[in-house]
Motif scaffolding. Structure first.
Motif, PDB file in Angstrom:
ATOM      1  N   ARG A  67       0.839  -1.207   0.000  1.00 35.22           N
ATOM      2  CA  ARG A  67       0.000   0.000   0.000  1.00 35.22           C
ATOM      3  C   ARG A  67       0.872   1.255   0.000  1.00 35.22           C
ATOM      4  NH1 ARG A  67      -2.772  -3.102   4.070  1.00 35.22           N
ATOM      5  NH2 ARG A  67      -4.698  -4.025   3.206  1.00 35.22           N
ATOM      6  N   ALA A  68       1.965   1.211   0.759  1.00 37.45           N
ATOM      7  CA  ALA A  68       2.864   2.368   0.765  1.00 37.45           C
ATOM      8  C   ALA A  68       3.486   2.574  -0.616  1.00 37.45           C
ATOM      9  CB  ALA A  68       3.952   2.174   1.825  1.00 37.45           C
ATOM     10  N   ALA A  69       3.871   1.472  -1.290  1.00 35.67           N
ATOM     11  CA  ALA A  69       4.443   1.590  -2.637  1.00 35.67           C
ATOM     12  C   ALA A  69       3.416   2.124  -3.626  1.00 35.67           C
ATOM     13  CB  ALA A  69       4.949   0.214  -3.089  1.00 35.67           C
ATOM     14  N   GLU A  70       2.156   1.668  -3.509  1.00 33.88           N
ATOM     15  CA  GLU A  70       1.089   2.183  -4.386  1.00 33.88           C
ATOM     16  C   GLU A  70       0.891   3.674  -4.192  1.00 33.88           C
ATOM     17  OE1 GLU A  70      -3.751   1.741  -4.961  1.00 33.88           O
ATOM     18  OE2 GLU A  70      -2.664   0.337  -3.692  1.00 33.88           O
ATOM     19  N   ALA A  71       0.863   4.101  -2.904  1.00 35.87           N
ATOM     20  CA  ALA A  71       0.674   5.532  -2.634  1.00 35.87           C
ATOM     21  C   ALA A  71       1.831   6.342  -3.202  1.00 35.87           C
ATOM     22  CB  ALA A  71       0.552   5.751  -1.124  1.00 35.87           C
ATOM     23  N   VAL A  89      -2.102  -8.893  -5.314  1.00 35.84           N
ATOM     24  CA  VAL A  89      -1.314  -9.513  -4.232  1.00 35.84           C
ATOM     25  C   VAL A  89      -1.990  -9.288  -2.877  1.00 35.84           C
ATOM     26  CG1 VAL A  89       0.906  -9.510  -3.039  1.00 35.84           C
ATOM     27  CG2 VAL A  89       0.836  -9.319  -5.527  1.00 35.84           C
ATOM     28  N   VAL A  90      -2.484  -8.062  -2.671  1.00 37.29           N
ATOM     29  CA  VAL A  90      -3.143  -7.748  -1.397  1.00 37.29           C
ATOM     30  C   VAL A  90      -4.429  -8.553  -1.245  1.00 37.29           C
ATOM     31  CG1 VAL A  90      -4.298  -5.922  -0.083  1.00 37.29           C
ATOM     32  CG2 VAL A  90      -2.111  -5.452  -1.215  1.00 37.29           C
ATOM     33  N   ALA A  91      -5.173  -8.721  -2.318  1.00 39.59           N
ATOM     34  CA  ALA A  91      -6.462  -9.408  -2.241  1.00 39.59           C
ATOM     35  C   ALA A  91      -6.332 -10.913  -2.189  1.00 39.59           C
ATOM     36  CB  ALA A  91      -7.323  -9.002  -3.444  1.00 39.59           C
ATOM     37  N   ASN A  92      -5.230 -11.478  -2.674  1.00 42.72           N
ATOM     38  CA  ASN A  92      -5.098 -12.930  -2.770  1.00 42.72           C
ATOM     39  C   ASN A  92      -4.010 -13.426  -1.817  1.00 42.72           C
ATOM     40  OD1 ASN A  92      -5.045 -15.580  -3.481  1.00 42.72           O
ATOM     41  ND2 ASN A  92      -4.258 -15.269  -5.567  1.00 42.72           N
ATOM     42  N   PRO A  93      -4.395 -14.086  -0.689  1.00 39.46           N
ATOM     43  CA  PRO A  93      -3.379 -14.589   0.252  1.00 39.46           C
ATOM     44  C   PRO A  93      -2.491 -15.684  -0.340  1.00 39.46           C
ATOM     45  CG  PRO A  93      -5.561 -14.503   1.274  1.00 39.46           C
ATOM     46  CD  PRO A  93      -5.769 -14.278  -0.195  1.00 39.46           C
ATOM     47  N   GLU A  94      -2.934 -16.308  -1.457  1.00 37.21           N
ATOM     48  CA  GLU A  94      -2.172 -17.390  -2.058  1.00 37.21           C
ATOM     49  C   GLU A  94      -1.465 -16.951  -3.335  1.00 37.21           C
ATOM     50  OE1 GLU A  94      -1.791 -20.157  -0.520  1.00 37.21           O
ATOM     51  OE2 GLU A  94      -3.216 -19.647   1.075  1.00 37.21           O
ATOM     52  N   HIS A  95      -1.281 -15.669  -3.511  1.00 36.38           N
ATOM     53  CA  HIS A  95      -0.681 -15.159  -4.746  1.00 36.38           C
ATOM     54  C   HIS A  95       0.757 -15.657  -4.858  1.00 36.38           C
ATOM     55  CE1 HIS A  95       0.575 -12.315  -7.868  1.00 36.38           C
ATOM     56  NE2 HIS A  95      -0.740 -12.132  -8.107  1.00 36.38           N
ATOM     57  N   GLU A  96       1.186 -15.835  -6.098  1.00 38.59           N
ATOM     58  CA  GLU A  96       2.518 -16.336  -6.374  1.00 38.59           C
ATOM     59  C   GLU A  96       3.598 -15.407  -5.819  1.00 38.59           C
ATOM     60  OE1 GLU A  96       5.662 -18.633  -7.599  1.00 38.59           O
ATOM     61  OE2 GLU A  96       3.530 -19.133  -7.456  1.00 38.59           O
ATOM     62  N   ALA A 151      -2.288  -2.471 -10.251  1.00 43.98           N
ATOM     63  CA  ALA A 151      -3.209  -3.609 -10.363  1.00 43.98           C
ATOM     64  C   ALA A 151      -2.564  -4.877  -9.801  1.00 43.98           C
ATOM     65  CB  ALA A 151      -3.618  -3.808 -11.826  1.00 43.98           C
ATOM     66  N   LEU A 152      -1.304  -5.061 -10.096  1.00 42.94           N
ATOM     67  CA  LEU A 152      -0.608  -6.226  -9.551  1.00 42.94           C
ATOM     68  C   LEU A 152      -0.560  -6.175  -8.024  1.00 42.94           C
ATOM     69  CD1 LEU A 152       1.040  -8.797  -9.998  1.00 42.94           C
ATOM     70  CD2 LEU A 152       3.083  -7.337 -10.239  1.00 42.94           C
ATOM     71  N   MET A 153      -0.318  -4.997  -7.490  1.00 46.10           N
ATOM     72  CA  MET A 153      -0.299  -4.852  -6.025  1.00 46.10           C
ATOM     73  C   MET A 153      -1.664  -5.169  -5.437  1.00 46.10           C
ATOM     74  SD  MET A 153       1.998  -1.415  -5.481  1.00 46.10           S
ATOM     75  CE  MET A 153       3.751  -1.385  -5.881  1.00 46.10           C
ATOM     76  N   HIS A 154      -2.746  -4.723  -6.100  1.00 46.69           N
ATOM     77  CA  HIS A 154      -4.094  -5.038  -5.630  1.00 46.69           C
ATOM     78  C   HIS A 154      -4.333  -6.536  -5.637  1.00 46.69           C
ATOM     79  CE1 HIS A 154      -5.771  -0.744  -6.575  1.00 46.69           C
ATOM     80  NE2 HIS A 154      -4.959  -0.778  -5.522  1.00 46.69           N
TER      81      HIS A 154
END
Length: 410
Positions: free
Chosen positions: A192-196, A239-246, A234-237
């Motif tokens: 979130r800090a990187a997105e901001a 990752v944040v939304a998916n606990p099993e993201h690669e 979008a990629l950050m979103h």
């Protein structure tokens, strides 16, 4: 002491009156024996009783002073032998009382740990103890200076820091953070800090991109940068939304690899030691000891001066917790009592000669006449009973001797 002297004088007067009575009886018997031969019996009693009274008076007086002020040899025994008595008293106490066996046997039947724990468990007692400790802190802190703090750090803290394996400690911290996925919220916050930051610096990224790509038009640069930022966001979103993201699994693997390297790699260990040495040198050269001391002193004084001192409450709660914990654990009490007995035995063994020497020096330093007066006030009353008993015992012995003489004469 006044009451003891009154009782002593009363018993002394009683013994003296009995002595005078024996003399009076003897005189009466001597005068009347010619007319009344039977007075030989009370005369024998009076004669022997008078001798017994005189002998016991002499023995009692000779302990404390010269009889009738006459310096007869082996009288005034206590004043003359004060030095020897002091040494004998100290030696007697050391050999018969100040021994590890006597002390530990006396103390072993008392559960000191349980008694102390019960006392600490009472809030009033712990609060009183906490107040005493807290009230002493300002004086302790005022007595400290920058050199004291530096000396404490140099002797206690810095030598241990120099031997600290920073890399291994960092590895252990990473292991604790990754246990139970505790590090995942940190990753979310970092994303979130990187997105901001990306959203806030799009224009700066465009400018830098245009500087690096001089042969493309500005609208194309802006389009490319916008699409790049949008893709990253979008990629950050995702990752944040998916606990099993690669990417999370890759992040976990990277953290585990870093922890393993910190634990095993000699390069990381050297780097950690170098960083720690630089930090120590920075603290030593920067004069932070004075700042640290002033900071601690200001905060402690401010807390103690407030109406609700957190330090006092913390100390009291700590003492209460210790008391309740020890009171509920007989095994801890047993260990504490054993430790206390070991300490007591060791202290007695190490310092008993000094204690007996203290008693000896104190007794030697007393005034001889004062010592005699004190001892006579303590035991003189009982010694007057010796005079009284000696009078009657002597009298009965005289009657018995008189009877034996008459029996032999017949």
């Amino acid at each position: 002491m006044d009451g003891k002297l009154v009782r002593l004088r009363r018993m002394r007067a009683t013994a003296t009156c009995l002595f005078v009575a024996m003399i009076g009886l003897l005189l009466v018997c001597v005068v009347g024996q010619t007319a009344h031969p039977w007075l030989a019996w009370p005369r024998a009693f009076a004669e022997a009783g008078t001798v017994g009274a005189i002998a016991d008076w002499y023995a009692v007086v000779a302990l404390f002073r010269h009889p009738c002020g006459i310096p007869i040899p082996h009288t005034a025994i206590i004043p003359k032998n004060q030095q020897r008595i002091a040494e004998s008293l100290g030696s007697f106490i050391e050999q018969n009382f100040l021994t590890p066996e006597v002390i530990t046997a006396r103390l072993s039947g008392f559960n000191a740990a349980e008694a102390l724990a019960g006392w600490l468990a009472v809030r009033k007692n712990s609060a009183m103890l906490a107040d005493g400790v807290a009230d002493s802190l300002p004086r302790v802190l005022e007595g400290l200076d920058e050199q004291d703090v530096e000396r404490m750090f140099n002797q206690l803290v810095i030598p241990r820091l120099r031997t600290l394996d920073v890399a291994r400690v960092a590895s252990q911290i990473l292991d604790i953070l990754t246990e139970g996925n505790r590090h995942q919220p940190l990753l979310d916050r970092g994303l979130r800090a990187a997105e901001a930051w990306l959203s806030a610096n799009v224009e700066r990224i465009k400018a830098k991109f245009s500087e690096a790509s001089k042969f493309t038009p500005a609208p194309l640069d802006a389009y490319i940068v916008n699409k790049f930022v949008e893709g990253i966001v979008a990629l950050m979103h995702e990752v944040v939304a998916n606990p099993e993201h690669e990417l999370r699994r890759q992040f976990d693997a990277a953290v585990q690899d870093l922890s393993g390297n910190l634990r095993t790699s000699a390069v990381y260990r050297r780097f950690g030691r170098q960083v720690l040495r630089d930090c120590i040198r920075h603290v030593e050269e920067g004069g932070y000891y004075r700042v640290l001391l002033e900071h601690i002193r200001a905060h402690v004084l401010a807390d103690l001066g407030s109406g609700h001192s957190a330090l006092r409450e913390m100390l009291a709660s700590t003492f209460i917790s210790i008391g309740k914990g020890v009171a509920s654990e007989p095994s801890i009490q047993h260990r504490l009592n054993a430790w206390w007995l070991d300490i007591a035995g060791l202290l007695v063994l190490r310092h008993r000669h000094q204690l007996s020497g203290l008693i000896t020096d104190v007794v030697k330093g007393w005034d001889a006449e004062e010592v005699s007066a004190k001892l006579e006030a303590e035991i003189g009353r009982d010694l007057q009973y010796i005079r009284i008993n000696g009078t009657f015992v002597g009298g009965m012995a005289g009657v018995l001797i008189h009877a034996c003489v008459l029996l032999v004469a017949r």
